[in-house]
Design a protein around this motif. Structure first.
Motif, PDB file in Angstrom:
ATOM      1  N   ALA A  93       0.687  -1.371   0.009  1.00 32.38           N
ATOM      2  CA  ALA A  93      -0.071   0.018   0.002  1.00 32.38           C
ATOM      3  C   ALA A  93       0.820   1.156   0.085  1.00 32.38           C
ATOM      4  O   ALA A  93       0.422   2.037  -0.440  1.00 32.38           O
ATOM      5  CB  ALA A  93      -0.770  -0.136   1.093  1.00 32.38           C
ATOM      6  N   GLN A  94       2.056   1.219   0.554  1.00 32.90           N
ATOM      7  CA  GLN A  94       3.053   2.396   0.517  1.00 32.90           C
ATOM      8  C   GLN A  94       3.947   2.282  -0.462  1.00 32.90           C
ATOM      9  O   GLN A  94       4.944   3.034  -0.528  1.00 32.90           O
ATOM     10  CB  GLN A  94       3.637   2.360   2.042  1.00 32.90           C
ATOM     11  N   GLY A  95       3.779   1.208  -1.635  1.00 36.34           N
ATOM     12  CA  GLY A  95       4.556   1.286  -2.622  1.00 36.34           C
ATOM     13  C   GLY A  95       6.247   0.740  -2.235  1.00 36.34           C
ATOM     14  O   GLY A  95       6.892   0.838  -3.019  1.00 36.34           O
ATOM     15  N   ILE A  96       6.298   0.017  -1.022  1.00 34.82           N
ATOM     16  CA  ILE A  96       7.481  -0.412  -0.842  1.00 34.82           C
ATOM     17  C   ILE A  96       8.067  -1.486  -1.932  1.00 34.82           C
ATOM     18  O   ILE A  96       9.051  -1.835  -2.101  1.00 34.82           O
ATOM     19  CB  ILE A  96       7.590  -1.120   0.590  1.00 34.82           C
ATOM     20  N   ASP A  97       6.890  -2.292  -2.534  1.00 34.54           N
ATOM     21  CA  ASP A  97       7.293  -3.543  -3.189  1.00 34.54           C
ATOM     22  C   ASP A  97       7.926  -2.684  -4.439  1.00 34.54           C
ATOM     23  O   ASP A  97       8.586  -3.559  -5.292  1.00 34.54           O
ATOM     24  CB  ASP A  97       6.196  -4.235  -3.751  1.00 34.54           C
TER      25      ASP A  97
END
Length: 335
Positions: A93-97
């Motif tokens: 959800a935070q774009g860490i991937d």
């Protein structure tokens, strides 16, 4: 530690615990399912199926007696896996991937899994035959033998390189005098005894009867006394024998044989285990090289050699003479 870094760290630890490939598997989208049949649990739209759960049991000591025999133990593992899914969803959800650091972890996991499936079985299948062992031993006999060595004693009368003929004759007379007093030594004394202390200029050995230790007569061995001294020593036949006077630029020497050891040859049975290990490593290294070469020939590779040469080192240059080659990356990545 910031929230972003904490999540990256948690994912890294979870990846290692799950065997290095869990992250890659979880990247794939899963359909909306219910916790029925072979599906053990559902977190949002992702499932934890029974077979994968059993695999995680194996990875976490499930083959040891007493592990996961109670529902509470299995529930604790399931809670851990659910926590992974929850944190993974929060990270996505935070774009860490999409973070480069996570991308590198994912790439490493994929490479490790690929090598585990494609290369490791090939390496495990490599064998070394008894005939190969014997052939290597026969061709490298010199590696498994200790050359003959001799323990020597010397008397050295030093002569300056600026000395004239008269001075050199005076120095020679000194060492001749030492030889004339050899009969004063006890019969069981194989070195030069007190004569070395009286006549020798070699400070390292004069107080030890002239004993300079063990010498090996080999072209690769250079000693500070010079090849003439070594050759004279190995020309002696039995303990206590004394060489003629040896004249060199550094002065005059006389050498005495204190004791001797003959060539010691190791038997094949003593070294075959080490030979097998060596040949196995060589074969596996060659197999890795050939394995990677098949993919490199199919790849479009371009290298900026000027940029590579311009990259500055990160540390000072080594000052000693025994420089080691640079360290290579680990096996992850197929290096």
């Amino acid at each position: 530690m910031t929230g972003t870094r904490l999540i990256i760290w948690f994912i890294s630890v979870s990846l290692a615990a799950a065997g290095g490939w869990y992250f890659g598997q979880q990247q794939k989208a899963s359909p909306q399912v219910e916790a029925t049949g072979e599906v053990l649990a559902v977190v949002n739209d992702r499932s934890i199926d029974k077979d994968w759960f059993v695999e995680q049991m194996k990875l976490r000591g499930g083959l040891k007696s007493g592990q996961y025999h109670t529902v509470e133990q299995r529930q604790a593992l399931l809670d851990f896996l659910i926590n992974q899914e929850v944190v993974f969803a929060a990270a996505q959800a935070q774009g860490i991937d999409e973070d480069p650091a996570v991308d590198r972890l994912y790439k490493k996991a994929v490479i490790d899994r690929f090598l585990e499936q494609q290369l490791n079985p090939k390496l495990e299948a490599i064998k070394v035959s008894n005939a190969e062992l014997q052939n290597y031993f026969d061709r490298h006999q010199e590696k498994y033998s200790r050359p003959a060595r001799r323990r020597a004693a010397i008397i050295h009368v030093a002569v300056s390189t600026k000395a004239d003929d008269a001075m050199r004759q005076q120095k020679r007379a000194r060492i001749e005098e030492a030889i004339q007093h050899m009969d004063q030594l006890e019969a069981d004394v194989m070195h030069f005894g007190e004569l070395a202390k009286t006549y020798s200029d070699d400070r390292a050995s004069r107080y030890q009867g002239g004993v300079i230790g063990w010498l090996i007569n080999h072209a690769s061995r250079d000693y500070r006394w010079g090849r003439q001294v070594t050759e004279a020593l190995f020309a002696l036949e039995k303990n206590g024998d004394v060489s003629p006077i040896i004249e060199t630029e550094a002065g005059f020497y006389v050498v005495r044989l204190v004791s001797a050891e003959q060539v010691q040859q190791k038997q094949f049975e003593q070294v075959q285990k080490g030979i097998r290990s060596r040949l196995l490593q060589e074969k596996r290294k060659q197999a890795r090289t050939e394995f990677l070469a098949t993919f490199k020939t199919q790849a479009d590779i371009s290298i900026n050699h000027e940029m590579l040469a311009a990259i500055a080192p990160l540390s000072a240059e080594k000052t000693d003479s025994n420089k080691q080659p640079p360290a290579l990356p680990g096996t992850a990545g197929g290096q």
